[in-house]
Enzyme design. Sequence first.
Site, mmCIF file in Angstrom:
data_model
loop_
_atom_site.group_PDB
_atom_site.id
_atom_site.type_symbol
_atom_site.label_atom_id
_atom_site.label_comp_id
_atom_site.label_asym_id
_atom_site.label_seq_id
_atom_site.Cartn_x
_atom_site.Cartn_y
_atom_site.Cartn_z
ATOM 1 N N ARG A 102 0.987 -1.165 -0.063
ATOM 2 C CA ARG A 102 -0.096 -0.074 -0.111
ATOM 3 C C ARG A 102 1.100 1.312 0.064
ATOM 4 N NH1 ARG A 102 -5.488 1.408 1.543
ATOM 5 N NH2 ARG A 102 -5.612 3.533 2.592
ATOM 6 N N HIS A 129 -7.199 1.074 -7.064
ATOM 7 C CA HIS A 129 -7.542 0.401 -5.653
ATOM 8 C C HIS A 129 -8.292 -0.951 -5.998
ATOM 9 C CE1 HIS A 129 -7.823 -0.393 -1.521
ATOM 10 N NE2 HIS A 129 -8.388 0.616 -1.147
ATOM 11 N N GLN A 132 -10.117 -3.011 -3.234
ATOM 12 C CA GLN A 132 -11.407 -2.429 -2.563
ATOM 13 C C GLN A 132 -12.588 -2.584 -3.832
ATOM 14 O OE1 GLN A 132 -12.431 -0.368 0.052
ATOM 15 N NE2 GLN A 132 -14.469 -0.931 -0.737
ATOM 16 N N ASP A 220 -16.587 8.762 -2.332
ATOM 17 C CA ASP A 220 -15.253 8.540 -1.647
ATOM 18 C C ASP A 220 -15.181 10.011 -0.882
ATOM 19 O OD1 ASP A 220 -12.727 7.688 -0.684
ATOM 20 O OD2 ASP A 220 -11.916 7.656 -2.762
ATOM 21 N N CYS A 260 -16.034 3.512 0.234
ATOM 22 C CA CYS A 260 -15.137 2.923 0.620
ATOM 23 C C CYS A 260 -14.344 3.150 2.086
ATOM 24 C CB CYS A 260 -14.057 2.670 -0.689
ATOM 25 S SG CYS A 260 -13.398 4.570 -0.973
ATOM 26 N N ARG A 288 -14.246 -6.728 2.185
ATOM 27 C CA ARG A 288 -12.743 -6.505 1.710
ATOM 28 C C ARG A 288 -11.791 -7.891 2.162
ATOM 29 N NH1 ARG A 288 -10.219 -1.610 1.652
ATOM 30 N NH2 ARG A 288 -8.234 -2.869 1.595
#
Length: 301
Positions: A102, A129, A132, A220, A260, A288
Amino acid sequence: MKHLLKMMDLSTEEIIEILNLADQLKYELKNGIPHRYLEGKTLGMIFQKSSTRTRVSFETGMYQLGGYPLFLSSNDLQIGRGEPVQDTARVLSRYLNGIMIRTFEQKEVEDLAKYGNIPVINGLTDFAHPCQVLADLMTIREYKGKLDGLNFCFIGDGNNMAHSLAVGCLKVGMNVTLVCPEDYYPAKEIIDFCETFGDKFRIVNDPVSGAADADIIYTDVWASMGQESEAEKRKLAFDGYQVNAKVMEQAKSDCMVLHCLPAHRGEEITEEVLEAHANEIFDEAENRLHAQKAVMVKVMS
């Protein structure tokens, strides 16, 4: 499938296979069925960006699969402090069975995959991502019973989430609308790819018209990690791009709302809308775990 670097690398068939495996692993966990497919294997988890959900879900998932998760912060590595990524990749390949990273730059993820000889999973970059989005698709399919033909609307910054959502949703047959201010459109590479799907993809500037007839509305945060200095500027730019009652009135009556997380209530989404759709959003967060377990099994077993 050796790596998961970005959604553009996955075929429709590979996405569906991951989702099917995620469903199976979720069922096995809920029913106490052992699924230690990665017994004795070690996943190195590199975090140059911190995260609640990414760390806990990968660490827990690897443990449930019978493997060992090894947390590596930026303080534990020489990346960015003199050692080239290619050397780090070669060294870690001799110790580990897989890497989850990450970080900020997509190139760092791509280089780890290029120079190492073990699977690399993108846990988030500024460009993509994918983990996700696999969890998002899993959640949508759970609630809607299908993916093909649904109308998906993303409202907000044309960022890593918009990139991966647009690509992933189009690949599984959805119609995708991105609602972004003109100065915050997705990367040209993403727009060019999405436009190959013809009238199944569009970008608009008005959230109210963009949300019309939506089956799923997604949002988001307006300022992601590393953009804190731009927070006030972004609040001005995204004024009017909030998911609120007025926007929801345009969507279908059974429209889902996804986020998310973390959510900034009162900014990109109202408290009222978030709480009305809390079950969907927190099922999404749980998924997730299951989606990432499926990815780890696919690339590491």
